[in-house]
Design an enzyme around this catalytic site. Structure first.
Site, PDB file in Angstrom:
ATOM      1  N   SER A 142       3.737   0.029  -0.975  1.00 21.51           N
ATOM      2  CA  SER A 142       2.443   0.546  -1.430  1.00 21.51           C
ATOM      3  C   SER A 142       2.318   2.036  -1.140  1.00 21.51           C
ATOM      4  O   SER A 142       2.576   2.485  -0.019  1.00 21.51           O
ATOM      5  CB  SER A 142       1.301  -0.169  -0.701  1.00 21.51           C
ATOM      6  OG  SER A 142       1.381  -1.545  -0.907  1.00 21.51           O
ATOM      7  N   HIS A 152       1.036  -0.164  -7.445  1.00 19.83           N
ATOM      8  CA  HIS A 152       2.386  -0.626  -7.785  1.00 19.83           C
ATOM      9  C   HIS A 152       2.528  -0.613  -9.302  1.00 19.83           C
ATOM     10  O   HIS A 152       1.764  -1.253 -10.008  1.00 19.83           O
ATOM     11  CB  HIS A 152       2.614  -2.053  -7.282  1.00 19.83           C
ATOM     12  CG  HIS A 152       2.697  -2.147  -5.800  1.00 19.83           C
ATOM     13  ND1 HIS A 152       3.892  -2.232  -5.131  1.00 19.83           N
ATOM     14  CD2 HIS A 152       1.742  -2.158  -4.857  1.00 19.83           C
ATOM     15  CE1 HIS A 152       3.660  -2.287  -3.838  1.00 19.83           C
ATOM     16  NE2 HIS A 152       2.361  -2.253  -3.640  1.00 19.83           N
ATOM     17  N   HIS A 194       4.215  -9.530  -3.846  1.00 13.73           N
ATOM     18  CA  HIS A 194       3.807  -9.913  -2.493  1.00 13.73           C
ATOM     19  C   HIS A 194       3.409 -11.386  -2.446  1.00 13.73           C
ATOM     20  O   HIS A 194       2.836 -11.910  -3.393  1.00 13.73           O
ATOM     21  CB  HIS A 194       2.600  -9.075  -2.040  1.00 13.73           C
ATOM     22  CG  HIS A 194       2.857  -7.613  -1.967  1.00 13.73           C
ATOM     23  ND1 HIS A 194       2.698  -6.775  -3.044  1.00 13.73           N
ATOM     24  CD2 HIS A 194       3.266  -6.834  -0.935  1.00 13.73           C
ATOM     25  CE1 HIS A 194       3.000  -5.536  -2.682  1.00 13.73           C
ATOM     26  NE2 HIS A 194       3.344  -5.541  -1.406  1.00 13.73           N
ATOM     27  N   TYR A 218       0.998 -12.484  -0.738  1.00 14.24           N
ATOM     28  CA  TYR A 218      -0.479 -12.583  -0.756  1.00 14.24           C
ATOM     29  C   TYR A 218      -1.050 -12.548  -2.167  1.00 14.24           C
ATOM     30  O   TYR A 218      -2.208 -12.905  -2.383  1.00 14.24           O
ATOM     31  CB  TYR A 218      -1.126 -11.488   0.117  1.00 14.24           C
ATOM     32  CG  TYR A 218      -0.909 -10.064  -0.329  1.00 14.24           C
ATOM     33  CD1 TYR A 218      -1.538  -9.554  -1.460  1.00 14.24           C
ATOM     34  CD2 TYR A 218      -0.085  -9.214   0.386  1.00 14.24           C
ATOM     35  CE1 TYR A 218      -1.338  -8.247  -1.867  1.00 14.24           C
ATOM     36  CE2 TYR A 218       0.133  -7.907  -0.009  1.00 14.24           C
ATOM     37  CZ  TYR A 218      -0.491  -7.426  -1.135  1.00 14.24           C
ATOM     38  OH  TYR A 218      -0.285  -6.139  -1.547  1.00 14.24           O
ATOM     39  N   GLU A 219      -0.255 -12.107  -3.122  1.00 15.39           N
ATOM     40  CA  GLU A 219      -0.737 -12.098  -4.508  1.00 15.39           C
ATOM     41  C   GLU A 219      -0.764 -13.510  -5.090  1.00 15.39           C
ATOM     42  O   GLU A 219      -1.284 -13.714  -6.186  1.00 15.39           O
ATOM     43  CB  GLU A 219       0.164 -11.211  -5.380  1.00 15.39           C
ATOM     44  CG  GLU A 219       0.042  -9.729  -5.057  1.00 15.39           C
ATOM     45  CD  GLU A 219       1.025  -8.886  -5.850  1.00 15.39           C
ATOM     46  OE1 GLU A 219       0.658  -8.421  -6.934  1.00 15.39           O
ATOM     47  OE2 GLU A 219       2.169  -8.704  -5.394  1.00 15.39           O
ATOM     48  N   ALA A 252       4.415  -0.008   3.444  1.00 19.99           N
ATOM     49  CA  ALA A 252       3.352   0.642   4.199  1.00 19.99           C
ATOM     50  C   ALA A 252       3.022  -0.310   5.351  1.00 19.99           C
ATOM     51  O   ALA A 252       3.008  -1.526   5.157  1.00 19.99           O
ATOM     52  CB  ALA A 252       2.131   0.840   3.318  1.00 19.99           C
ATOM     53  N   MET A 271       2.728  -6.772   5.368  1.00 21.57           N
ATOM     54  CA  MET A 271       2.619  -8.011   4.589  1.00 21.57           C
ATOM     55  C   MET A 271       3.784  -8.202   3.618  1.00 21.57           C
ATOM     56  O   MET A 271       3.643  -8.905   2.624  1.00 21.57           O
ATOM     57  CB  MET A 271       1.316  -7.994   3.782  1.00 21.57           C
ATOM     58  CG  MET A 271       0.070  -7.676   4.588  1.00 21.57           C
ATOM     59  SD  MET A 271      -1.361  -7.466   3.507  1.00 21.57           S
ATOM     60  CE  MET A 271      -2.577  -6.825   4.669  1.00 21.57           C
ATOM     61  N   SER A 272       4.905  -7.572   3.891  1.00 24.58           N
ATOM     62  CA  SER A 272       6.013  -7.662   2.914  1.00 24.58           C
ATOM     63  C   SER A 272       7.353  -7.609   3.614  1.00 24.58           C
ATOM     64  O   SER A 272       7.466  -7.928   4.796  1.00 24.58           O
ATOM     65  CB  SER A 272       5.896  -6.507   1.920  1.00 24.58           C
ATOM     66  OG  SER A 272       6.143  -5.268   2.557  1.00 24.58           O
ATOM     67  N   ASN A 319      -1.564   3.791   8.967  1.00 17.31           N
ATOM     68  CA  ASN A 319      -2.798   3.680   9.763  1.00 17.31           C
ATOM     69  C   ASN A 319      -2.449   3.069  11.118  1.00 17.31           C
ATOM     70  O   ASN A 319      -1.398   2.446  11.268  1.00 17.31           O
ATOM     71  CB  ASN A 319      -3.803   2.760   9.049  1.00 17.31           C
ATOM     72  CG  ASN A 319      -3.213   1.397   8.724  1.00 17.31           C
ATOM     73  OD1 ASN A 319      -2.478   1.247   7.738  1.00 17.31           O
ATOM     74  ND2 ASN A 319      -3.499   0.420   9.553  1.00 17.31           N
ATOM     75  N   HIS A 354      -7.717   0.103   2.077  1.00 17.52           N
ATOM     76  CA  HIS A 354      -6.555   0.296   1.208  1.00 17.52           C
ATOM     77  C   HIS A 354      -6.428   1.752   0.746  1.00 17.52           C
ATOM     78  O   HIS A 354      -5.310   2.260   0.611  1.00 17.52           O
ATOM     79  CB  HIS A 354      -6.669  -0.661   0.015  1.00 17.52           C
ATOM     80  CG  HIS A 354      -5.466  -0.670  -0.878  1.00 17.52           C
ATOM     81  ND1 HIS A 354      -4.204  -1.002  -0.405  1.00 17.52           N
ATOM     82  CD2 HIS A 354      -5.316  -0.402  -2.196  1.00 17.52           C
ATOM     83  CE1 HIS A 354      -3.345  -0.918  -1.403  1.00 17.52           C
ATOM     84  NE2 HIS A 354      -3.985  -0.564  -2.500  1.00 17.52           N
TER      85      HIS A 354
HETATM   86  N1  HPA Z   1      -1.702  -4.255   8.374  1.00 18.93           N
HETATM   87  C1  HPA Z   1      -0.986  -4.916   7.450  1.00 18.93           C
HETATM   88  N2  HPA Z   1      -0.445  -4.338   6.411  1.00 18.93           N
HETATM   89  C2  HPA Z   1      -0.621  -3.016   6.274  1.00 18.93           C
HETATM   90  C3  HPA Z   1      -1.352  -2.259   7.197  1.00 18.93           C
HETATM   91  C4  HPA Z   1      -1.937  -2.930   8.307  1.00 18.93           C
HETATM   92  O1  HPA Z   1      -2.594  -2.332   9.171  1.00 18.93           O
HETATM   93  N3  HPA Z   1      -1.331  -0.976   6.760  1.00 18.93           N
HETATM   94  C5  HPA Z   1      -0.601  -0.967   5.621  1.00 18.93           C
HETATM   95  N4  HPA Z   1      -0.168  -2.193   5.323  1.00 18.93           N
END
Ligand code: HPA
Length: 284
Positions: free
Chosen positions: A29, A60, A82, A84-85, A112, A223-224, A247, A259
């Protein structure tokens, strides 16, 4: 998703790009801009590739970009699928399985991620040395097709040591050059090392979950990546993993996570990220 499906997708891609591919790159991402670096690019939207599904998440693009970079032929997955999608693990790992059937020996997985380390601030990168699979599912669960790999794959060294060494050396050179040129006022080590902890998402973690990841030995959360890394190792491909720290993970600062911030930080590190990838690819 069968072995034959992956063979079919591989044959389709090979019909569009006739050179043997040295490295596949999966972009996370906010990191999609890297695909613009590819020279003599052939772009194939996912919907044209047999058995590929579309990527739905914002940020994406959803295409495969084939071309040259750093003297190598590369395939760039601009947009990944992903868990989660709502895709199942078969769909999530399908592109990497296709890369395997194309005979590609190396894959660079990027993402990310949120940092659980006060020393790994947003805007830095993390070389993935190992992972924790807390996604609640293993992509290889189910009947095993030996043509992909063995039933019980070894995961002692998911992230290739030699590729890690190349990445560290190149990051060190970039840091040195940036300092020499006066871009940075000190030699800044921007490529940290650590364990990537994967959860399914799509919620960001709770502060308690972040503390759990940290106590388990995770240095970044995301998450990937883990499904693709497992699929790649199953097929005997060499894997390099790089997280863009976008972050601090939940609860580490007083701030909430969103996001937009994740995407903005991705854009902020794009320059150094592109430079690093280009140099790594040139050495593979
Ligand atoms: N957690 C999970 N996935 C992420 C994060 C996070 O803080 N930042 C970017 N992708």
């Amino acid at each position: 998703m069968t072995y034959e499906n992956a063979v079919e997708a591989a044959a389709f891609i090979k019909s569009k790009y006739l050179h043997a591919i040295d490295v596949a790159v999966v972009l996370g991402s906010g990191l999609g801009a890297f695909a613009d670096e590819v020279e003599n690019a052939v772009k194939i939207p996912y919907e044209e590739i047999p058995h590929f599904v579309r990527s739905t998440v914002e940020g994406h693009a959803g295409q495969l970009v084939l071309g040259e970079l750093g003297g190598k032929h590369i395939a760039v997955q601009q947009g990944r699928f992903h868990f989660y999608e709502g895709y199942d693990m078969q769909q999530v790992m399908f592109p990497v399985r296709t890369f395997g059937r194309m005979g590609i020996g190396n894959v660079i997985l990027t993402n990310a991620a949120g940092s659980t380390e006060p020393e790994y601030p947003p805007g830095s990168l993390m070389l993935i040395t190992d992972h924790l699979n807390l996604m609640g599912e293993n992509p290889l669960r189910g009947k095993n097709d030996e043509r992909f790999g063995v039933r019980f794959p070894d995961m002692t060294e998911v992230y290739d040591r030699e590729l890690q060494k190349i990445a560290s050396e190149e990051a060190d050179d970039i840091a040195h050059e940036r300092f020499e040129k006066g871009v940075d006022d000190e030699k800044r080590d921007f490529l940290h090392r650590g364990v990537y902890c994967a959860l399914s998402g799509p919620t960001y973690e709770t502060p308690a979950e972040v503390r759990m990841c940290r106590q388990l030995g995770g240095n970044a959360v995301g998450m990937s990546t883990v499904p693709e890394a497992i699929a790649a190792r199953h097929q005997g491909m060499k894997v390099l993993g790089i997280s863009c720290i976008t972050n601090f993970a939940a609860g580490m600062t007083g701030e909430n996570i969103n996001h937009e911030e994740v995407m903005e930080t991705g854009a902020r590190v794009a320059e150094i990220f592109k430079q690093l990838l280009r140099r790594i690819i040139a050495r593979i």
